[in-house]
Write a protein that holds these residues in place. Structure first.
Motif, PDB file in Angstrom:
ATOM      1  N   CYS A 172      -8.797  15.308   0.370  1.00 36.59           N
ATOM      2  CA  CYS A 172      -8.791  16.384  -0.613  1.00 36.59           C
ATOM      3  C   CYS A 172     -10.056  16.850  -0.967  1.00 36.59           C
ATOM      4  O   CYS A 172     -11.033  16.103  -1.408  1.00 36.59           O
ATOM      5  N   TYR A 174     -10.057  20.181  -2.906  1.00 34.02           N
ATOM      6  CA  TYR A 174      -9.852  21.202  -4.239  1.00 34.02           C
ATOM      7  C   TYR A 174      -8.508  20.555  -4.832  1.00 34.02           C
ATOM      8  O   TYR A 174      -7.426  20.552  -4.335  1.00 34.02           O
ATOM      9  N   LEU A 175      -8.645  19.743  -6.158  1.00 33.48           N
ATOM     10  CA  LEU A 175      -7.605  19.250  -6.882  1.00 33.48           C
ATOM     11  C   LEU A 175      -7.117  19.909  -7.921  1.00 33.48           C
ATOM     12  O   LEU A 175      -7.809  20.669  -8.608  1.00 33.48           O
ATOM     13  N   LEU A 176      -5.763  19.677  -8.264  1.00 33.65           N
ATOM     14  CA  LEU A 176      -5.155  20.240  -9.219  1.00 33.65           C
ATOM     15  C   LEU A 176      -4.391  19.307 -10.072  1.00 33.65           C
ATOM     16  O   LEU A 176      -3.517  18.171  -9.217  1.00 33.65           O
ATOM     17  N   CYS A 199     -13.119  13.942 -10.680  1.00 31.69           N
ATOM     18  CA  CYS A 199     -13.361  15.067  -9.955  1.00 31.69           C
ATOM     19  C   CYS A 199     -14.876  15.542 -10.106  1.00 31.69           C
ATOM     20  O   CYS A 199     -15.622  15.601  -9.117  1.00 31.69           O
ATOM     21  N   PHE A 206     -12.034  21.728  -9.475  1.00 32.09           N
ATOM     22  CA  PHE A 206     -10.432  21.099  -9.960  1.00 32.09           C
ATOM     23  C   PHE A 206     -10.124  22.192 -11.146  1.00 32.09           C
ATOM     24  O   PHE A 206     -10.881  23.024 -11.684  1.00 32.09           O
ATOM     25  N   LYS A 207      -8.774  21.918 -11.198  1.00 29.53           N
ATOM     26  CA  LYS A 207      -7.917  22.767 -12.381  1.00 29.53           C
ATOM     27  C   LYS A 207      -7.056  21.838 -12.977  1.00 29.53           C
ATOM     28  O   LYS A 207      -6.315  21.077 -12.400  1.00 29.53           O
ATOM     29  N   GLU A 235      -0.943  29.727  -8.031  1.00 27.48           N
ATOM     30  CA  GLU A 235      -2.273  29.259  -7.688  1.00 27.48           C
ATOM     31  C   GLU A 235      -2.530  27.994  -6.662  1.00 27.48           C
ATOM     32  O   GLU A 235      -3.511  27.563  -6.297  1.00 27.48           O
ATOM     33  N   LYS A 238      -4.904  27.631  -3.405  1.00 23.72           N
ATOM     34  CA  LYS A 238      -6.219  27.117  -3.645  1.00 23.72           C
ATOM     35  C   LYS A 238      -6.357  25.760  -3.505  1.00 23.72           C
ATOM     36  O   LYS A 238      -7.821  25.353  -3.243  1.00 23.72           O
ATOM     37  N   TYR A 239      -5.479  24.775  -3.437  1.00 20.37           N
ATOM     38  CA  TYR A 239      -5.769  23.246  -3.699  1.00 20.37           C
ATOM     39  C   TYR A 239      -4.846  22.598  -2.406  1.00 20.37           C
ATOM     40  O   TYR A 239      -3.948  23.141  -1.926  1.00 20.37           O
ATOM     41  N   ASP A 240      -5.613  21.390  -2.270  1.00 16.30           N
ATOM     42  CA  ASP A 240      -4.951  20.597  -0.995  1.00 16.30           C
ATOM     43  C   ASP A 240      -4.437  19.223  -1.747  1.00 16.30           C
ATOM     44  O   ASP A 240      -4.197  18.455  -1.164  1.00 16.30           O
ATOM     45  N   VAL A 242      -2.725  17.527  -5.382  1.00 18.58           N
ATOM     46  CA  VAL A 242      -1.937  17.597  -6.750  1.00 18.58           C
ATOM     47  C   VAL A 242      -1.698  16.298  -7.318  1.00 18.58           C
ATOM     48  O   VAL A 242      -1.101  15.432  -6.598  1.00 18.58           O
TER      49      VAL A 242
END
Length: 332
Positions: A172, A174-176, A199, A206-207, A235, A238-240, A242
């Motif tokens: 990953c 981009y993390l959420l 992160c 991240f978010k 959203e 945007k992320y791969d 979670v």
């Protein structure tokens, strides 16, 4: 009516030995215990719990206040508290605060009126100062209240680190993180702290999106589904990866992804938290999650409180942090 002396005579042991068996106190050999239990059965002896309570100024009742016993994690935690309480001749009174401060306050008052010997506090809606006023032995679950109130919890920071590290190691970029409200000073929020730090350590964008607790729907799944649709869905592209704060939320996210043709784990990897019976029953998919053992947590909560009740002159029991572990499933 038969009494404890009759049991002692029938078993060929002292009254003190019978008392130890009844109260599960001190060392008793297996054979001696069997003799006493057989004698009680033979002469149909039942200990008078009310008389014992009056003699020791105890009710042998423990209060357990949880946010909602419908939630799979708290249902499992309550079960394990009850198992340990039963083994130590205690009963439990269960109260659901539903995350309402007024209701929690009233339940504390009700438990005091019913002369419980102590309270296991798993609900956390009141200011810490209010718990200090209770004047009963209290053990907190997942919240640091004061030096005089011990707490039990899982290693939330390590759990957050393991979950985030696993997503990164799974590729990953981009993390959420989907969390509960972070403005409350509770130990589970260390998961979000660990997520952010991990992160940043790996230079991963991240978010964090916080979910506000709501009792408008009495279905946890519907609350999580609504949260995803209203605050997360726009959203998600945007992320791969979670990291979800619990398994029900992780499963709701998986269902949303499947409905919207987002392939898990190829396009989106998901890690949950808890590993309760709810998670263990899931077969499609088997969630990747962090296991916090409800059996050990329930046992430690109850044993810590019982120690406080029965060893009033002793030292305050230590705080307890229980290890967690990654359970690899099909969502990463």
């Amino acid at each position: 009516m038969v009494n404890i002396k009759d049991v002692a005579k029938k078993a060929g042991v002292s009254v003190t030995t019978v008392s130890r068996v009844l109260n599960n106190r001190g060392y008793i050999g297996k054979e001696t215990r069997k003799k006493v239990e057989k004698a009680m059965a033979d002469i149909d002896y039942s200990p008078n719990q009310i008389a014992r309570a009056l003699q020791k100024s105890q009710s042998y009742l423990l209060g357990v206040i949880v946010p909602d016993s419908e939630h799979p994690f708290f249902a499992e935690l309550i079960k394990n508290i009850e198992i340990f309480a039963y083994k130590n001749n205690y009963k439990i009174l269960i109260c659901n605060s539903l995350d309402e401060a007024e209701k929690e306050t009233k339940y504390i008052g009700m438990l005091k009126e019913n002369r419980v010997d102590g309270i296991i506090m798993c609900s956390q809606t009141l200011d810490i100062e209010e718990y200090r006023k209770v004047k009963l032995p209290i053990v907190s679950f997942d919240r640091i209240m004061s030096n005089n109130i011990p707490y039990v919890g899982s290693d939330n920071f390590n759990g957050g680190t393991i979950a985030t590290q696993h997503l990164i190691e799974s590729g990953c970029k981009y993390l959420l993180h989907l969390s509960g409200p972070l403005d409350i000073d509770v130990l589970p929020n260390r998961r979000a702290d660990a997520f952010k730090l991990t992160c940043m350590k790996h230079d991963i964008p991240f978010k964090v999106i916080e979910q506000e607790y709501s009792r408008k729907s009495f279905s946890f799944y519907k609350n999580y589904e609504k949260f995803i649709e209203e605050q997360v869905a726009h959203e998600l592209a945007k992320y791969d990866g979670v990291f979800c704060s619990n398994d029900m939320l992780a499963y709701a996210l998986y269902i949303h992804a499947r409905k919207n043709n987002i392939h898990v784990p190829e396009q989106l990897k998901i890690v949950g938290y808890d590993y309760t019976s709810f998670t263990r029953m899931l077969q499609n998919p088997k969630l990747t999650t962090i296991k916090q053992p409800a059996d050990r947590l329930g046992r430690e909560l109850c044993s810590t409180l019982v120690k406080m009740i029965e060893d009033k002159e002793g030292d305050k029991p230590n705080n307890t942090i229980i290890d967690v572990e990654l359970i690899k499933g099909e969502t990463t």
